[in-house]
Design a protein around this motif. Structure first.
Motif, PDB file in Angstrom:
ATOM      1  N   ARG A 191       0.842  -1.213   0.000  1.00  0.00           N
ATOM      2  CA  ARG A 191       0.000   0.000   0.000  1.00  0.00           C
ATOM      3  C   ARG A 191       0.873   1.258   0.000  1.00  0.00           C
ATOM      4  O   ARG A 191       0.668   2.171  -0.798  1.00  0.00           O
ATOM      5  CB  ARG A 191      -0.922  -0.026   1.228  1.00  0.00           C
ATOM      6  N   ALA A 227       2.769   1.519  -3.388  1.00  0.00           N
ATOM      7  CA  ALA A 227       1.871   1.857  -4.507  1.00  0.00           C
ATOM      8  C   ALA A 227       1.487   3.331  -4.465  1.00  0.00           C
ATOM      9  O   ALA A 227       1.461   4.012  -5.498  1.00  0.00           O
ATOM     10  CB  ALA A 227       0.630   0.976  -4.454  1.00  0.00           C
ATOM     11  N   ARG A 228       1.225   3.838  -3.264  1.00  0.00           N
ATOM     12  CA  ARG A 228       0.818   5.256  -3.156  1.00  0.00           C
ATOM     13  C   ARG A 228       1.950   6.181  -3.586  1.00  0.00           C
ATOM     14  O   ARG A 228       1.722   7.231  -4.158  1.00  0.00           O
ATOM     15  CB  ARG A 228       0.348   5.567  -1.739  1.00  0.00           C
ATOM     16  N   TYR A 257      -5.812   0.187  -3.757  1.00  0.00           N
ATOM     17  CA  TYR A 257      -5.619   1.455  -3.028  1.00  0.00           C
ATOM     18  C   TYR A 257      -5.395   2.647  -3.951  1.00  0.00           C
ATOM     19  O   TYR A 257      -5.548   3.792  -3.512  1.00  0.00           O
ATOM     20  CB  TYR A 257      -4.471   1.327  -2.026  1.00  0.00           C
ATOM     21  N   CYS A 258      -5.023   2.397  -5.191  1.00  0.00           N
ATOM     22  CA  CYS A 258      -4.765   3.496  -6.145  1.00  0.00           C
ATOM     23  C   CYS A 258      -5.573   3.241  -7.416  1.00  0.00           C
ATOM     24  O   CYS A 258      -5.006   2.896  -8.472  1.00  0.00           O
ATOM     25  CB  CYS A 258      -3.276   3.567  -6.479  1.00  0.00           C
ATOM     26  N   GLY A 308      -2.028  -2.710  -4.887  1.00  0.00           N
ATOM     27  CA  GLY A 308      -1.850  -1.363  -5.448  1.00  0.00           C
ATOM     28  C   GLY A 308      -3.084  -0.928  -6.215  1.00  0.00           C
ATOM     29  O   GLY A 308      -3.556   0.214  -6.067  1.00  0.00           O
ATOM     30  N   ALA A 337       2.293   5.698  -7.577  1.00  0.00           N
ATOM     31  CA  ALA A 337       1.124   6.187  -8.330  1.00  0.00           C
ATOM     32  C   ALA A 337       0.795   7.592  -7.845  1.00  0.00           C
ATOM     33  O   ALA A 337      -0.257   7.839  -7.272  1.00  0.00           O
ATOM     34  CB  ALA A 337      -0.050   5.241  -8.108  1.00  0.00           C
ATOM     35  N   ASP A 338       1.709   8.513  -8.064  1.00  0.00           N
ATOM     36  CA  ASP A 338       1.551   9.859  -7.490  1.00  0.00           C
ATOM     37  C   ASP A 338       0.656  10.768  -8.319  1.00  0.00           C
ATOM     38  O   ASP A 338       0.385  11.892  -7.916  1.00  0.00           O
ATOM     39  CB  ASP A 338       2.926  10.515  -7.293  1.00  0.00           C
ATOM     40  N   GLU A 342      -6.862   5.000  -9.614  1.00  0.00           N
ATOM     41  CA  GLU A 342      -6.646   5.834 -10.811  1.00  0.00           C
ATOM     42  C   GLU A 342      -5.340   5.521 -11.519  1.00  0.00           C
ATOM     43  O   GLU A 342      -5.036   6.110 -12.565  1.00  0.00           O
ATOM     44  CB  GLU A 342      -6.704   7.313 -10.432  1.00  0.00           C
ATOM     45  N   ALA A 343      -4.553   4.628 -10.955  1.00  0.00           N
ATOM     46  CA  ALA A 343      -3.303   4.208 -11.610  1.00  0.00           C
ATOM     47  C   ALA A 343      -3.519   2.843 -12.251  1.00  0.00           C
ATOM     48  O   ALA A 343      -4.527   2.175 -12.010  1.00  0.00           O
ATOM     49  CB  ALA A 343      -2.186   4.136 -10.577  1.00  0.00           C
TER      50      ALA A 343
END
Ligand SMILES: C[S@@+](CC[C@H](N)C(=O)[O-])C[C@H]1O[C@@H](n2cnc3c(N)ncnc32)[C@H](O)[C@@H]1O
Length: 212
Positions: free
Chosen positions: A54, A57-58, A85-86, A82, A61-62, A88-89
């Motif tokens: 997590r 990945a954050r 939690y992300c 990932g 995936a900025d 949009e990536a």
């Protein structure tokens, strides 16, 4: 749970994940139930824990639309956590072992993460231009370690370790300024000096890097 055979590999998936769902992306044991017992037993040693995946990945995936590559994706745990939690990536995993690739595909179907994609290949076959940021959990170490290997299906050697490490170093060094990289349990031999650490975990195992 049901079993299905994909290209001669038996994959296990849950038709009804309702009992596991609340804990699936917070509890490693619950997540590992997506896989057969042999794969679960490899988890502590070989697959990224959820809390690490997590955080990594954050960082990687900025921005929306970022394409994150897991180099040696195993059964897909980093990519699926990932992707959760992300959202949009887009997460890509490349894995050399066909069996692990198929388990990753089966787990993706079970958890329905459409922003995770798995590729069955050696990472040297990919164009790094297709990705923005990179995750690396010491994938080549198995070439040096006689104990605790995932299986005995592939060739291992010190020269393969050296070849892969140098190859990855060159690929990372050729990425544009601002490229993000996360290493977990790495000897850092694949990290060129053009990358600077911006975050390090207390135990020094998890490192986040940005290319100058
Ligand atoms: C330590 S596991 C990490 C799995 C996954 N990244 C995770 O964090 O859960 C490393 C994986 O890299 C794979 N691997 C090693 N060398 C590789 C290569 N040259 N190309 C593709 N996959 C490779 C191995 O088969 C293994 O599944």
């Amino acid at each position: 749970m049901y079993r299905e055979t994909i290209n001669n590999f038996t994959a296990y998936s849950f038709m009804d994940l309702s009992s596991l769902k609340p804990a699936l992306f917070t509890n490693n044991t619950a997540f590992d139930w997506l896989y057969p017992e042999r794969v679960q037993q490899l988890s502590r040693r070989h697959w990224t824990p959820i809390s690490i995946a997590r955080q990594a990945a954050r960082f990687l995936a900025d921005a929306p639309g970022k394409r994150v590559l897991d180099i040696g994706s195993g059964v897909g745990k980093f990519c699926l956590v990932g992707a959760h939690y992300c959202p949009e990536a887009v997460f890509y995993g490349v894995e050399q072992r066909p069996e692990l690739y198929h388990y990753a595909q089966a787990a993706k179907l079970a958890v329905q993460k459409n922003n995770a994609h798995f590729i069955h290949a050696n990472f040297t076959e990919l164009s790094f231009d297709d990705f923005d940021s990179f995750y690396f959990y010491n994938a080549f170490f198995e070439n040096l370690d006689d104990d605790d290997r995932i299986d005995h299906q592939i060739e291992y050697s010190v020269s393969l370790y050296t070849y892969y490490t140098r190859y990855l170093y060159k690929m990372l060094d050729s990425r544009p300024s601002g490229t993000r990289l996360v290493t977990f349990h790495s000897f850092e031999e694949e990290v060129p000096p053009s990358y600077q650490t911006v975050q390090i975990s207390d135990d020094l195992m998890l490192k986040m890097w940005i290319k100058r």
